[in-house]
Motif scaffolding. Sequence first.
Motif, PDB file in Angstrom:
ATOM      1  N   GLY A  14      72.706  11.707  79.015  1.00  0.00           N
ATOM      2  CA  GLY A  14      71.652  12.689  78.816  1.00  0.00           C
ATOM      3  C   GLY A  14      71.016  12.495  77.451  1.00  0.00           C
ATOM      4  O   GLY A  14      71.091  11.418  76.839  1.00  0.00           O
ATOM      5  N   LEU A  15      70.396  13.540  76.941  1.00  0.00           N
ATOM      6  CA  LEU A  15      69.697  13.461  75.668  1.00  0.00           C
ATOM      7  C   LEU A  15      70.612  12.974  74.551  1.00  0.00           C
ATOM      8  O   LEU A  15      70.275  12.041  73.803  1.00  0.00           O
ATOM      9  CB  LEU A  15      69.125  14.841  75.322  1.00  0.00           C
ATOM     10  N   VAL A  16      71.797  13.584  74.419  1.00  0.00           N
ATOM     11  CA  VAL A  16      72.690  13.261  73.310  1.00  0.00           C
ATOM     12  C   VAL A  16      73.338  11.900  73.505  1.00  0.00           C
ATOM     13  O   VAL A  16      73.443  11.109  72.556  1.00  0.00           O
ATOM     14  CB  VAL A  16      73.738  14.372  73.137  1.00  0.00           C
ATOM     15  N   GLY A  17      73.774  11.598  74.727  1.00  0.00           N
ATOM     16  CA  GLY A  17      74.398  10.306  74.973  1.00  0.00           C
ATOM     17  C   GLY A  17      73.446   9.148  74.739  1.00  0.00           C
ATOM     18  O   GLY A  17      73.819   8.121  74.146  1.00  0.00           O
ATOM     19  N   PRO A  44      63.252  19.893  82.756  1.00  0.00           N
ATOM     20  CA  PRO A  44      63.014  20.074  81.312  1.00  0.00           C
ATOM     21  C   PRO A  44      64.035  21.026  80.698  1.00  0.00           C
ATOM     22  O   PRO A  44      63.746  22.196  80.418  1.00  0.00           O
ATOM     23  CB  PRO A  44      61.600  20.653  81.262  1.00  0.00           C
ATOM     24  N   LYS A  45      65.227  20.532  80.464  1.00  0.00           N
ATOM     25  CA  LYS A  45      66.294  21.394  79.968  1.00  0.00           C
ATOM     26  C   LYS A  45      66.020  21.863  78.546  1.00  0.00           C
ATOM     27  O   LYS A  45      66.509  22.910  78.124  1.00  0.00           O
ATOM     28  CB  LYS A  45      67.616  20.636  80.032  1.00  0.00           C
ATOM     29  N   ALA A  46      65.323  21.078  77.780  1.00  0.00           N
ATOM     30  CA  ALA A  46      64.979  21.444  76.402  1.00  0.00           C
ATOM     31  C   ALA A  46      63.573  20.945  76.122  1.00  0.00           C
ATOM     32  O   ALA A  46      63.114  19.981  76.735  1.00  0.00           O
ATOM     33  CB  ALA A  46      65.975  20.831  75.424  1.00  0.00           C
ATOM     34  N   ARG A  47      62.884  21.601  75.189  1.00  0.00           N
ATOM     35  CA  ARG A  47      61.502  21.224  74.900  1.00  0.00           C
ATOM     36  C   ARG A  47      61.232  21.067  73.407  1.00  0.00           C
ATOM     37  O   ARG A  47      60.587  20.119  73.003  1.00  0.00           O
ATOM     38  CB  ARG A  47      60.542  22.261  75.499  1.00  0.00           C
ATOM     39  N   LEU A  48      61.734  21.984  72.602  1.00  0.00           N
ATOM     40  CA  LEU A  48      61.456  21.913  71.176  1.00  0.00           C
ATOM     41  C   LEU A  48      62.201  20.749  70.526  1.00  0.00           C
ATOM     42  O   LEU A  48      63.414  20.620  70.667  1.00  0.00           O
ATOM     43  CB  LEU A  48      61.854  23.217  70.490  1.00  0.00           C
ATOM     44  N   VAL A  49      61.473  19.923  69.811  1.00  0.00           N
ATOM     45  CA  VAL A  49      62.068  18.889  68.958  1.00  0.00           C
ATOM     46  C   VAL A  49      61.873  19.375  67.527  1.00  0.00           C
ATOM     47  O   VAL A  49      60.748  19.396  67.015  1.00  0.00           O
ATOM     48  CB  VAL A  49      61.387  17.522  69.166  1.00  0.00           C
ATOM     49  N   ASN A  50      62.953  19.787  66.870  1.00  0.00           N
ATOM     50  CA  ASN A  50      62.763  20.371  65.546  1.00  0.00           C
ATOM     51  C   ASN A  50      62.494  19.289  64.507  1.00  0.00           C
ATOM     52  O   ASN A  50      62.563  18.086  64.776  1.00  0.00           O
ATOM     53  CB  ASN A  50      63.913  21.312  65.165  1.00  0.00           C
ATOM     54  N   VAL A  51      62.183  19.727  63.296  1.00  0.00           N
ATOM     55  CA  VAL A  51      61.702  18.792  62.294  1.00  0.00           C
ATOM     56  C   VAL A  51      62.765  17.753  61.930  1.00  0.00           C
ATOM     57  O   VAL A  51      62.449  16.569  61.694  1.00  0.00           O
ATOM     58  CB  VAL A  51      61.204  19.558  61.052  1.00  0.00           C
ATOM     59  N   ARG A  52      64.033  18.132  61.918  1.00  0.00           N
ATOM     60  CA  ARG A  52      65.078  17.157  61.573  1.00  0.00           C
ATOM     61  C   ARG A  52      65.211  16.096  62.658  1.00  0.00           C
ATOM     62  O   ARG A  52      65.337  14.903  62.357  1.00  0.00           O
ATOM     63  CB  ARG A  52      66.418  17.876  61.362  1.00  0.00           C
ATOM     64  N   SER A  53      65.179  16.513  63.918  1.00  0.00           N
ATOM     65  CA  SER A  53      65.260  15.525  64.993  1.00  0.00           C
ATOM     66  C   SER A  53      64.061  14.587  64.960  1.00  0.00           C
ATOM     67  O   SER A  53      64.195  13.379  65.211  1.00  0.00           O
ATOM     68  CB  SER A  53      65.350  16.223  66.352  1.00  0.00           C
ATOM     69  N   MET A  54      62.868  15.105  64.630  1.00  0.00           N
ATOM     70  CA  MET A  54      61.708  14.231  64.530  1.00  0.00           C
ATOM     71  C   MET A  54      61.884  13.217  63.397  1.00  0.00           C
ATOM     72  O   MET A  54      61.449  12.061  63.516  1.00  0.00           O
ATOM     73  CB  MET A  54      60.437  15.053  64.334  1.00  0.00           C
ATOM     74  N   GLY A 309      70.122  23.813  70.696  1.00  0.00           N
ATOM     75  CA  GLY A 309      71.187  23.074  71.373  1.00  0.00           C
ATOM     76  C   GLY A 309      71.005  21.572  71.380  1.00  0.00           C
ATOM     77  O   GLY A 309      71.831  20.811  70.854  1.00  0.00           O
ATOM     78  N   GLY A 310      69.925  21.085  72.005  1.00  0.00           N
ATOM     79  CA  GLY A 310      69.708  19.649  72.095  1.00  0.00           C
ATOM     80  C   GLY A 310      69.523  19.013  70.734  1.00  0.00           C
ATOM     81  O   GLY A 310      70.019  17.904  70.475  1.00  0.00           O
ATOM     82  N   ASN A 311      68.818  19.696  69.830  1.00  0.00           N
ATOM     83  CA  ASN A 311      68.615  19.160  68.491  1.00  0.00           C
ATOM     84  C   ASN A 311      69.936  19.009  67.742  1.00  0.00           C
ATOM     85  O   ASN A 311      70.163  18.005  67.067  1.00  0.00           O
ATOM     86  CB  ASN A 311      67.670  20.068  67.705  1.00  0.00           C
ATOM     87  N   THR A 312      70.807  20.000  67.868  1.00  0.00           N
ATOM     88  CA  THR A 312      72.110  19.923  67.200  1.00  0.00           C
ATOM     89  C   THR A 312      72.908  18.743  67.731  1.00  0.00           C
ATOM     90  O   THR A 312      73.566  18.027  66.968  1.00  0.00           O
ATOM     91  CB  THR A 312      72.881  21.233  67.398  1.00  0.00           C
ATOM     92  N   GLY A 313      72.848  18.504  69.051  1.00  0.00           N
ATOM     93  CA  GLY A 313      73.570  17.378  69.631  1.00  0.00           C
ATOM     94  C   GLY A 313      73.052  16.038  69.149  1.00  0.00           C
ATOM     95  O   GLY A 313      73.843  15.123  68.850  1.00  0.00           O
TER      96      GLY A 313
END
Length: 521
Positions: A14-17, A44-54, A309-313
């Motif tokens: 998934g996203l994290v893997g 679409p389990k998650a949508r926001l990509v926060n600034v750190r992930s970007m 959630g997704g960003n933290t992963g």
Amino acid sequence: MSERDGGVLVVGGGLVGLAAGAFLAQQGVEVTVAERHRETSRHPKARLVNVRSMELYRALGIDGEIRAAGEPSAGFAVADSLAGPHESWIAPPEEAVSGEGLSPVAPYSCDQQRIEPILRKRATALGARVLFGTEVTDIQQHDGGVTARLLRPGGEQVIRARFLVAADGARSPIRTALGIGLDGEAVPGTAVSALFRADVQPALRGRWVDALMARDAGAFLFARGDKDNRTWQLGTHLREHWTADDPEGLARHLVPVIRAATGLPDLNPEIESVLTWTTGAYTAEQFRHGRIFLAGDAAHQMPPYGGFGGNTGVQDAHNLAWKLAAAYRGDASDALLDTYHTERAPLVALTVAQALLRSRKTPGQPAPAGQLDATALALGFRYQPPGTTAPDKAAAVEDPAAPSGQPGTRAAHVDLHTGPAASTLDLLDPTAFTFVASASSRIASVLERHPVPGVRVRTVDTAIKARDRQRWENVYDGPRCDGVLIRPDQVIAWRAPKMATDCDVPVQEAIQHALQPDDGA
């Protein structure tokens, strides 16, 4: 049955893997990502990509693709239905718009099912072996590593890996088999999410909303995709007479809910996907068990409020990748791998608590007492040093607008505005330590004459904008600082003293300490 030796096995695509696979491959590690599903997520389990992930996607070279696949967040409206009067508009949460001036990138909205193929492509291009339709069984740890059986349509394969990353989701069979418990609490209720296509222009009548709270339906509507490929997502709760494990039945029940939410009683939506899910606010008791490491939902679960959630992963995977790479090459001690838990766990626990706090707030209402600024969580994190016996969650963040520049904090963005690097973050090598200093730095001068293996030296000889000058002096070139040594994950490892004369030994000692931390640090 074939056998294969591998560096790192990532279970879960998934996203994290997939992010873990890309980050590890970027480090030059041989990596296999195995996912039991035959394709990336359709929902679409998650949508926001926060600034750190970007920032991390920028270092991976895919931030442009993610922007092209998404769109800026536009807040949401409150109404009886999409067709009715939009009585009020609630601005995007600070998670989606904050960070201006503190980063070379901005948060963005891009659906998870669009990000995953981008990550998969990048991981493969960097050399990762990505296997979908592959189930991982019979995981065994031993002194030399981990063995597992890969069940694929074309046959079975035994893989021997040095390490394993468990990114196998909230129910994580791997975490369960290891006996690692969860600390936290359940969040009551079952949510239902449906992805659908429909012509809703008769309801919008030229208006635009990113999301809508539809009171008549007891549901939310979310715009997904982008203007050229628009889909919609309905979010609601499981009703008493609905059956959670019957997707076809749920789809039939959802049609009248979608009609009520859009205000179009004759609408015939094309429902593409239905999911049900429950959530909680949990953090794993340990993120490491021998040679196995938990990441993403396997290590923590949280309500979706705030989009953490997704960003933290993804940020878990980034913290872990360079450490596994260093251990894989033989550069690091086992103690470095322990810092994955000691650094991430306090910050993750704080983030979970913040998501839970946000879940108890009515959208549009003032922030409750105790709610932290999302930018501080994303950019102001502060990893505590090894040997900290009782990590203080409250001490896990600082104000990113006034960074301390201390070891364990993120290397701050400073706008360079000339040359090929737009930001100090662009100076950093994602596969090595980087020493960043002003052109007048005595230590940088010595390092350029007498290079230290594994260290890149980057000096700045341009004038710093007034807006960023204090941040530059706080972090990179203050009265007592002659530059900073930055880890491959953009985290400060060491601040060089201004009056140092013998430069080789301090830098080498700093690298040695970063790679082989001890309990007395």
